[in-house]
Design an enzyme around this catalytic site. Sequence first.
Site, mmCIF file in Angstrom:
data_model
loop_
_atom_site.group_PDB
_atom_site.id
_atom_site.type_symbol
_atom_site.label_atom_id
_atom_site.label_comp_id
_atom_site.label_asym_id
_atom_site.label_seq_id
_atom_site.Cartn_x
_atom_site.Cartn_y
_atom_site.Cartn_z
ATOM 1 C CB CYS A 139 45.504 44.378 46.360
ATOM 2 S SG CYS A 139 44.253 44.945 45.259
ATOM 3 C CG ASN A 161 46.296 43.501 38.538
ATOM 4 O OD1 ASN A 161 46.256 42.329 38.148
ATOM 5 N ND2 ASN A 161 46.804 43.838 39.703
ATOM 6 C CG HIS A 213 37.245 50.835 41.995
ATOM 7 N ND1 HIS A 213 38.586 51.036 42.197
ATOM 8 C CD2 HIS A 213 37.031 49.535 42.298
ATOM 9 C CE1 HIS A 213 39.151 49.916 42.605
ATOM 10 N NE2 HIS A 213 38.221 48.989 42.678
ATOM 11 C CB ALA A 245 36.741 42.449 41.090
HETATM 12 N N1 PLP Z 1 41.040 41.727 39.834
HETATM 13 C C1 PLP Z 1 41.824 42.612 39.196
HETATM 14 C C2 PLP Z 1 42.476 42.216 37.908
HETATM 15 C C3 PLP Z 1 42.034 43.879 39.738
HETATM 16 O O1 PLP Z 1 42.817 44.749 39.119
HETATM 17 C C4 PLP Z 1 41.395 44.208 40.968
HETATM 18 C C5 PLP Z 1 41.650 45.499 41.608
HETATM 19 O O2 PLP Z 1 42.754 45.926 41.769
HETATM 20 C C6 PLP Z 1 40.577 43.258 41.583
HETATM 21 C C7 PLP Z 1 40.425 42.028 40.980
HETATM 22 C C8 PLP Z 1 39.848 43.570 42.858
HETATM 23 O O3 PLP Z 1 38.837 44.506 42.572
HETATM 24 P P1 PLP Z 1 37.946 45.209 43.681
HETATM 25 O O4 PLP Z 1 38.690 46.435 44.058
HETATM 26 O O5 PLP Z 1 36.662 45.527 43.004
HETATM 27 O O6 PLP Z 1 37.757 44.250 44.786
#
Ligand code: PLP
Length: 394
Positions: free
Chosen positions: A327, A153, A203, A73
Amino acid sequence: MKDLIYLDNNATTKVDPRVRGAMLPFFEEAYANPQSTQYALGREANRHLEESRETIAALLHGHASEITFTSGATETINMALKGVFQNYQTKGKHIITVKTEHKATLLTLYYLEKAGAKVTYLPVNIDGSISLDELTESITDETILVSIMAANNETGVLHPIQEIAEICQQKNTLFFCDATQWVGKLPLNLKEMPIDMLCLSSHKHHGPKGVGLFYKREKSQPIQIPPLIIGGQQENGMRGGTHNMASIVGMAKALELSVKEEPLHKKTEKLRDYFEEALLEKIPHIVINGKNAKRIFNTTNITFKYARASQIIIESPQIAMSTGSACVTGSRDPSHVLRAMGVEEEDCFCSLRFSLSKWTTRQEVEEAIRILEKSLHKVRSESPLWSLFRDGII
Ligand code: PLP
Protein backbone atom coordinates in the site's frame (compact mmCIF):
# COMPACT_ATOMS: atom_id res chain seq x y z
CA MET A 1 5.02 -14.39 -15.55
CA LYS A 2 6.83 -17.64 -16.22
CA ASP A 3 9.56 -18.58 -13.75
CA LEU A 4 8.82 -15.70 -11.42
CA ILE A 5 9.64 -16.62 -7.82
CA TYR A 6 6.72 -15.06 -6.01
CA LEU A 7 7.76 -14.09 -2.49
CA ASP A 8 5.26 -11.33 -1.92
CA ASN A 9 2.35 -13.25 -0.46
CA ASN A 10 1.69 -10.67 2.26
CA ALA A 11 0.81 -8.22 -0.52
CA THR A 12 -1.57 -10.68 -2.10
CA THR A 13 -1.81 -14.35 -2.99
CA LYS A 14 -2.71 -16.36 -6.05
CA VAL A 15 -6.30 -17.57 -6.00
CA ASP A 16 -6.49 -21.28 -5.23
CA PRO A 17 -8.01 -23.12 -8.25
CA ARG A 18 -10.53 -24.74 -5.88
CA VAL A 19 -11.63 -21.26 -4.79
CA ARG A 20 -11.94 -20.18 -8.41
CA GLY A 21 -13.99 -23.34 -9.08
CA ALA A 22 -16.37 -22.48 -6.24
CA MET A 23 -16.78 -18.93 -7.57
CA LEU A 24 -17.47 -19.69 -11.24
CA PRO A 25 -21.16 -20.75 -10.94
CA PHE A 26 -21.92 -17.30 -9.51
CA PHE A 27 -20.90 -15.65 -12.78
CA GLU A 28 -22.76 -18.10 -14.98
CA GLU A 29 -25.75 -19.96 -13.52
CA ALA A 30 -26.34 -18.59 -10.02
CA TYR A 31 -25.98 -14.93 -10.95
CA ALA A 32 -29.08 -13.56 -9.24
CA ASN A 33 -28.99 -10.82 -6.65
CA PRO A 34 -29.35 -12.46 -3.23
CA GLN A 35 -31.76 -9.67 -2.24
CA SER A 36 -34.15 -10.76 -5.04
CA THR A 37 -35.89 -13.37 -2.99
CA GLN A 38 -39.19 -13.06 -4.91
CA TYR A 39 -38.02 -15.79 -7.29
CA ALA A 40 -36.15 -19.08 -6.98
CA LEU A 41 -32.84 -17.96 -8.52
CA GLY A 42 -32.61 -15.07 -6.08
CA ARG A 43 -33.51 -17.32 -3.16
CA GLU A 44 -30.81 -19.73 -4.28
CA ALA A 45 -28.25 -16.90 -4.25
CA ASN A 46 -29.46 -15.85 -0.81
CA ARG A 47 -29.05 -19.38 0.45
CA HIS A 48 -25.43 -19.43 -0.75
CA LEU A 49 -24.82 -16.03 0.83
CA GLU A 50 -26.03 -17.23 4.21
CA GLU A 51 -24.26 -20.57 3.88
CA SER A 52 -20.99 -18.69 3.28
CA ARG A 53 -21.63 -16.62 6.37
CA GLU A 54 -22.33 -19.78 8.41
CA THR A 55 -19.20 -21.49 7.10
CA ILE A 56 -16.97 -18.54 7.97
CA ALA A 57 -18.58 -18.08 11.39
CA ALA A 58 -18.05 -21.76 12.22
CA LEU A 59 -14.39 -21.58 11.13
CA LEU A 60 -13.80 -18.58 13.38
CA HIS A 61 -15.91 -20.03 16.22
CA GLY A 62 -18.28 -17.08 16.08
CA HIS A 63 -21.92 -16.61 15.07
CA ALA A 64 -23.17 -15.87 11.56
CA SER A 65 -25.11 -12.85 12.85
CA GLU A 66 -21.81 -11.29 13.97
CA ILE A 67 -20.46 -11.10 10.40
CA THR A 68 -20.91 -8.25 7.92
CA PHE A 69 -19.43 -8.70 4.47
CA THR A 70 -17.31 -5.79 3.23
CA SER A 71 -14.88 -5.07 0.41
CA GLY A 72 -11.86 -5.93 2.54
CA ALA A 73 -9.81 -4.94 5.55
CA THR A 74 -9.40 -1.26 4.67
CA GLU A 75 -13.15 -0.74 4.52
CA THR A 76 -13.68 -2.65 7.75
CA ILE A 77 -10.99 -0.67 9.57
CA ASN A 78 -12.63 2.58 8.43
CA MET A 79 -16.02 1.29 9.51
CA ALA A 80 -14.87 0.19 12.97
CA LEU A 81 -12.63 3.12 13.87
CA LYS A 82 -14.89 5.86 12.51
CA GLY A 83 -17.95 4.07 13.86
CA VAL A 84 -16.64 3.79 17.42
CA PHE A 85 -15.48 7.41 17.40
CA GLN A 86 -18.87 8.57 16.10
CA ASN A 87 -20.92 6.62 18.65
CA TYR A 88 -18.86 6.56 21.84
CA GLN A 89 -17.87 10.19 22.34
CA THR A 90 -20.09 10.49 25.39
CA LYS A 91 -17.63 8.11 27.07
CA GLY A 92 -14.50 9.77 25.68
CA LYS A 93 -12.36 10.48 22.64
CA HIS A 94 -9.31 8.43 23.49
CA ILE A 95 -8.12 5.65 21.16
CA ILE A 96 -5.00 3.51 21.61
CA THR A 97 -3.06 1.93 18.77
CA VAL A 98 0.52 0.95 17.94
CA LYS A 99 3.07 2.81 15.81
CA THR A 100 3.57 -0.22 13.58
CA GLU A 101 -0.06 -0.63 12.47
CA HIS A 102 -1.04 -0.81 8.82
CA LYS A 103 -1.57 2.54 7.10
CA ALA A 104 -5.29 1.81 6.83
CA THR A 105 -5.43 2.13 10.62
CA LEU A 106 -2.91 4.93 11.06
CA LEU A 107 -4.34 7.16 8.34
CA THR A 108 -7.90 6.61 9.57
CA LEU A 109 -6.73 7.66 13.03
CA TYR A 110 -4.94 10.75 11.67
CA TYR A 111 -8.26 11.62 10.03
CA LEU A 112 -10.11 11.13 13.34
CA GLU A 113 -7.53 13.24 15.18
CA LYS A 114 -8.55 16.14 12.94
CA ALA A 115 -12.10 15.54 14.16
CA GLY A 116 -10.99 15.67 17.80
CA ALA A 117 -9.84 12.13 18.63
CA LYS A 118 -6.99 11.81 21.13
CA VAL A 119 -4.80 8.96 19.96
CA THR A 120 -2.01 7.18 21.85
CA TYR A 121 0.48 5.49 19.52
CA LEU A 122 2.20 2.83 21.61
CA PRO A 123 5.89 2.34 20.87
CA VAL A 124 7.47 -1.03 20.07
CA ASN A 125 10.86 -2.39 21.07
CA ILE A 126 13.64 -3.40 18.67
CA ASP A 127 11.77 -6.66 18.00
CA GLY A 128 8.53 -4.91 17.12
CA SER A 129 6.76 -5.97 20.33
CA ILE A 130 4.63 -3.78 22.59
CA SER A 131 4.70 -3.72 26.39
CA LEU A 132 1.45 -5.04 27.85
CA ASP A 133 2.09 -2.99 30.98
CA GLU A 134 2.32 0.14 28.88
CA LEU A 135 -0.92 -0.79 27.14
CA THR A 136 -2.66 -1.36 30.48
CA GLU A 137 -1.38 1.93 31.88
CA SER A 138 -2.49 3.83 28.77
CA ILE A 139 -6.13 2.82 29.12
CA THR A 140 -8.11 5.50 30.94
CA ASP A 141 -11.80 6.05 31.70
CA GLU A 142 -11.99 7.99 28.45
CA THR A 143 -10.53 5.25 26.26
CA ILE A 144 -13.17 4.11 23.82
CA LEU A 145 -11.10 1.79 21.67
CA VAL A 146 -7.88 -0.19 21.47
CA SER A 147 -6.95 -1.04 17.88
CA ILE A 148 -4.03 -3.44 17.51
CA MET A 149 -3.14 -5.77 14.66
CA ALA A 150 -2.55 -9.49 15.18
CA ALA A 151 0.36 -9.96 12.78
CA ASN A 152 2.46 -7.27 11.19
CA ASN A 153 2.37 -7.27 7.41
CA GLU A 154 5.97 -6.02 7.01
CA THR A 155 7.84 -8.06 9.62
CA GLY A 156 5.42 -10.84 10.53
CA VAL A 157 5.76 -9.91 14.22
CA LEU A 158 2.82 -11.24 16.23
CA HIS A 159 1.13 -9.31 19.02
CA PRO A 160 -0.28 -11.30 21.97
CA ILE A 161 -3.91 -10.74 20.98
CA GLN A 162 -5.29 -13.13 23.56
CA GLU A 163 -3.71 -11.09 26.37
CA ILE A 164 -4.56 -7.77 24.72
CA ALA A 165 -8.20 -8.84 24.37
CA GLU A 166 -8.30 -9.89 28.03
CA ILE A 167 -6.79 -6.59 29.20
CA CYS A 168 -9.40 -4.65 27.20
CA GLN A 169 -12.16 -6.85 28.58
CA GLN A 170 -11.01 -6.25 32.16
CA LYS A 171 -10.78 -2.52 31.51
CA ASN A 172 -14.17 -2.47 29.78
CA THR A 173 -12.72 -0.98 26.59
CA LEU A 174 -13.60 -2.09 23.07
CA PHE A 175 -10.87 -3.99 21.23
CA PHE A 176 -10.64 -3.99 17.44
CA CYS A 177 -8.10 -6.37 15.93
CA ASP A 178 -6.73 -6.08 12.40
CA ALA A 179 -6.38 -9.81 11.81
CA THR A 180 -5.69 -9.48 8.07
CA GLN A 181 -2.33 -11.24 8.15
CA TRP A 182 -3.36 -13.72 10.85
CA VAL A 183 -6.60 -15.25 9.61
CA GLY A 184 -5.94 -17.96 7.07
CA LYS A 185 -2.49 -18.53 8.50
CA LEU A 186 -3.04 -19.14 12.22
CA PRO A 187 -6.11 -20.49 14.02
CA LEU A 188 -8.52 -17.97 15.45
CA ASN A 189 -11.01 -19.05 18.06
CA LEU A 190 -13.38 -16.21 18.86
CA LYS A 191 -15.01 -18.27 21.57
CA GLU A 192 -11.76 -18.21 23.51
CA MET A 193 -10.41 -14.82 22.50
CA PRO A 194 -12.61 -11.98 23.74
CA ILE A 195 -11.96 -9.80 20.68
CA ASP A 196 -14.85 -7.36 20.19
CA MET A 197 -14.34 -6.56 16.53
CA LEU A 198 -12.00 -7.67 13.80
CA CYS A 199 -11.31 -7.44 10.10
CA LEU A 200 -10.00 -9.96 7.65
CA SER A 201 -9.34 -9.93 3.95
CA SER A 202 -9.77 -12.87 1.62
CA HIS A 203 -6.93 -12.13 -0.81
CA LYS A 204 -4.27 -12.70 1.83
CA HIS A 205 -4.95 -16.45 1.89
CA HIS A 206 -5.65 -17.52 -1.68
CA GLY A 207 -9.11 -16.02 -1.95
CA PRO A 208 -10.31 -13.27 -4.30
CA LYS A 209 -9.41 -9.60 -3.88
CA GLY A 210 -11.94 -6.96 -2.91
CA VAL A 211 -13.80 -8.95 -0.29
CA GLY A 212 -13.48 -9.23 3.48
CA LEU A 213 -15.57 -8.92 6.56
CA PHE A 214 -16.33 -7.06 9.73
CA TYR A 215 -16.79 -9.24 12.80
CA LYS A 216 -18.68 -7.56 15.64
CA ARG A 217 -19.29 -9.62 18.76
CA GLU A 218 -22.85 -9.84 20.04
CA LYS A 219 -22.76 -8.65 23.62
CA SER A 220 -25.35 -7.98 26.28
CA GLN A 221 -24.55 -4.31 25.72
CA PRO A 222 -24.52 -4.26 21.90
CA ILE A 223 -21.56 -2.59 20.17
CA GLN A 224 -23.00 0.38 18.30
CA ILE A 225 -21.42 0.85 14.88
CA PRO A 226 -23.24 2.82 12.17
CA PRO A 227 -22.89 1.77 8.52
CA LEU A 228 -19.98 3.33 6.66
CA ILE A 229 -21.62 2.75 3.29
CA ILE A 230 -25.24 3.79 3.29
CA GLY A 231 -27.54 2.37 0.66
CA GLY A 232 -29.85 -0.62 0.43
CA GLN A 233 -30.70 -2.72 3.42
CA GLN A 234 -28.09 -5.37 2.65
CA GLU A 235 -26.24 -6.84 5.61
CA ASN A 236 -29.02 -5.80 8.01
CA GLY A 237 -28.51 -2.20 7.04
CA MET A 238 -24.86 -2.37 8.14
CA ARG A 239 -23.38 -2.17 4.64
CA GLY A 240 -25.23 -0.98 1.55
CA GLY A 241 -24.41 -2.21 -1.94
CA THR A 242 -25.19 -5.34 -3.95
CA HIS A 243 -23.36 -8.35 -2.59
CA ASN A 244 -20.19 -9.44 -4.35
CA MET A 245 -21.56 -12.98 -4.44
CA ALA A 246 -18.80 -14.85 -6.27
CA SER A 247 -16.18 -13.30 -4.02
CA ILE A 248 -18.10 -13.97 -0.82
CA VAL A 249 -18.45 -17.64 -1.78
CA GLY A 250 -14.74 -17.63 -2.73
CA MET A 251 -13.81 -16.11 0.63
CA ALA A 252 -15.65 -18.88 2.50
CA LYS A 253 -13.97 -21.55 0.39
CA ALA A 254 -10.51 -19.98 0.82
CA LEU A 255 -10.90 -19.86 4.58
CA GLU A 256 -12.16 -23.42 4.69
CA LEU A 257 -9.13 -24.58 2.71
CA SER A 258 -6.65 -22.60 4.77
CA VAL A 259 -7.98 -24.09 8.01
CA LYS A 260 -7.85 -27.59 6.50
CA GLU A 261 -4.34 -27.03 5.21
CA GLU A 262 -2.83 -25.72 8.44
CA PRO A 263 -0.36 -28.65 8.54
CA LEU A 264 1.22 -27.21 5.34
CA HIS A 265 2.35 -24.20 7.36
CA LYS A 266 5.08 -26.24 9.03
CA LYS A 267 6.66 -26.76 5.64
CA THR A 268 6.43 -23.04 4.84
CA GLU A 269 8.02 -22.16 8.18
CA LYS A 270 10.88 -24.57 7.55
CA LEU A 271 11.47 -22.98 4.14
CA ARG A 272 11.38 -19.46 5.61
CA ASP A 273 13.90 -20.51 8.28
CA TYR A 274 16.12 -22.16 5.70
CA PHE A 275 15.98 -19.02 3.55
CA GLU A 276 17.06 -16.86 6.50
CA GLU A 277 19.82 -19.21 7.62
CA ALA A 278 21.24 -19.56 4.11
CA LEU A 279 21.25 -15.80 3.54
CA LEU A 280 22.88 -15.16 6.91
CA GLU A 281 25.55 -17.66 6.01
CA LYS A 282 26.18 -16.46 2.46
CA ILE A 283 25.75 -12.70 2.66
CA PRO A 284 27.65 -10.69 5.28
CA HIS A 285 26.14 -7.77 7.16
CA ILE A 286 22.50 -8.62 7.03
CA VAL A 287 19.97 -8.28 9.82
CA ILE A 288 16.64 -10.08 10.23
CA ASN A 289 14.19 -7.58 11.63
CA GLY A 290 12.04 -8.85 14.50
CA LYS A 291 13.93 -12.14 14.64
CA ASN A 292 13.63 -12.45 18.42
CA ALA A 293 9.88 -11.87 18.45
CA LYS A 294 7.21 -14.45 17.71
CA ARG A 295 6.60 -14.07 13.99
CA ILE A 296 4.16 -15.40 11.46
CA PHE A 297 5.69 -18.43 9.79
CA ASN A 298 5.79 -17.17 6.21
CA THR A 299 7.41 -13.75 6.62
CA THR A 300 10.92 -12.40 6.89
CA ASN A 301 12.13 -8.82 6.72
CA ILE A 302 15.83 -8.42 6.04
CA THR A 303 18.16 -5.44 6.06
CA PHE A 304 20.99 -5.86 3.57
CA LYS A 305 23.31 -3.22 4.94
CA TYR A 306 24.94 -0.88 2.42
CA ALA A 307 22.79 -2.12 -0.46
CA ARG A 308 19.69 -0.20 -1.46
CA ALA A 309 16.60 -2.39 -1.67
CA SER A 310 15.44 -0.63 -4.84
CA GLN A 311 18.74 -1.63 -6.50
CA ILE A 312 18.48 -5.23 -5.30
CA ILE A 313 14.99 -5.40 -6.81
CA ILE A 314 16.28 -4.09 -10.16
CA GLU A 315 19.09 -6.65 -10.13
CA SER A 316 16.72 -9.51 -9.24
CA PRO A 317 13.75 -9.25 -11.61
CA GLN A 318 13.07 -13.00 -11.25
CA ILE A 319 11.97 -12.48 -7.65
CA ALA A 320 8.77 -10.75 -6.54
CA MET A 321 9.65 -9.19 -3.19
CA SER A 322 8.90 -5.86 -1.66
CA THR A 323 10.35 -2.92 0.17
CA GLY A 324 7.44 -2.89 2.62
CA SER A 325 3.69 -2.81 2.51
CA ALA A 326 2.23 -2.90 -1.02
CA CYS A 327 0.00 0.00 0.00
CA VAL A 328 2.95 2.36 0.39
CA THR A 329 5.14 1.11 -2.45
CA GLY A 330 6.22 4.16 -4.38
CA SER A 331 6.38 6.21 -1.21
CA ARG A 332 9.86 7.63 -0.70
CA ASP A 333 9.49 7.53 3.07
CA PRO A 334 11.32 4.84 5.01
CA SER A 335 9.10 2.09 6.43
CA HIS A 336 7.27 3.45 9.49
CA VAL A 337 7.29 -0.09 10.91
CA LEU A 338 11.08 -0.43 10.82
CA ARG A 339 11.59 3.14 11.99
CA ALA A 340 9.35 2.45 15.01
CA MET A 341 11.54 -0.57 15.78
CA GLY A 342 14.56 1.71 15.87
CA VAL A 343 16.05 0.73 12.51
CA GLU A 344 18.24 3.54 11.14
CA GLU A 345 16.71 5.46 8.24
CA GLU A 346 19.43 4.38 5.80
CA ASP A 347 18.96 0.74 6.83
CA CYS A 348 15.21 1.01 6.18
CA PHE A 349 16.03 1.77 2.54
CA CYS A 350 18.17 -1.38 2.50
CA SER A 351 15.38 -3.66 3.76
CA LEU A 352 13.22 -6.14 1.91
CA ARG A 353 10.20 -8.20 2.88
CA PHE A 354 9.88 -11.77 1.64
CA SER A 355 6.63 -13.62 2.25
CA LEU A 356 6.17 -17.25 1.26
CA SER A 357 3.01 -19.24 0.56
CA LYS A 358 1.91 -22.85 0.78
CA TRP A 359 3.06 -23.22 -2.82
CA THR A 360 6.59 -21.90 -2.37
CA THR A 361 9.03 -24.73 -3.12
CA ARG A 362 12.49 -25.56 -1.83
CA GLN A 363 13.77 -25.19 -5.39
CA GLU A 364 12.37 -21.64 -5.61
CA VAL A 365 13.90 -20.70 -2.27
CA GLU A 366 17.29 -22.06 -3.32
CA GLU A 367 17.10 -20.18 -6.60
CA ALA A 368 16.11 -16.97 -4.78
CA ILE A 369 19.13 -17.35 -2.47
CA ARG A 370 21.42 -17.76 -5.49
CA ILE A 371 19.95 -14.72 -7.23
CA LEU A 372 20.14 -12.55 -4.11
CA GLU A 373 23.74 -13.52 -3.42
CA LYS A 374 24.70 -12.46 -6.94
CA SER A 375 22.65 -9.26 -6.85
CA LEU A 376 24.05 -8.23 -3.50
CA HIS A 377 27.57 -8.68 -4.78
CA LYS A 378 26.84 -6.39 -7.73
CA VAL A 379 24.84 -3.76 -5.81
CA ARG A 380 27.42 -3.50 -3.05
CA SER A 381 30.30 -3.34 -5.55
CA GLU A 382 28.62 -0.22 -6.97
CA SER A 383 27.59 1.25 -3.61
CA PRO A 384 29.63 4.23 -2.31
CA LEU A 385 28.47 3.37 1.22
CA TRP A 386 29.79 -0.18 0.92
CA SER A 387 33.18 1.19 -0.25
CA LEU A 388 33.30 3.56 2.73
CA PHE A 389 32.38 0.69 5.07
CA ARG A 390 34.89 -1.72 3.50
CA ASP A 391 37.64 0.91 3.79
CA GLY A 392 36.83 1.39 7.45
CA ILE A 393 35.68 5.00 6.99
CA ILE A 394 32.16 4.41 8.34
N1 PLP B 1 -4.21 -4.61 7.31
C1 PLP B 1 -3.13 -5.36 7.05
C2 PLP B 1 -2.30 -5.87 8.19
C3 PLP B 1 -2.78 -5.65 5.74
O1 PLP B 1 -1.70 -6.38 5.48
C4 PLP B 1 -3.59 -5.14 4.69
C5 PLP B 1 -3.22 -5.36 3.29
O2 PLP B 1 -2.11 -5.15 2.88
C6 PLP B 1 -4.72 -4.38 5.01
C7 PLP B 1 -4.99 -4.14 6.34
C8 PLP B 1 -5.64 -3.86 3.94
O3 PLP B 1 -6.32 -4.95 3.38
P1 PLP B 1 -7.27 -4.84 2.11
O4 PLP B 1 -6.38 -5.06 0.94
O5 PLP B 1 -8.26 -5.93 2.26
O6 PLP B 1 -7.91 -3.51 2.14
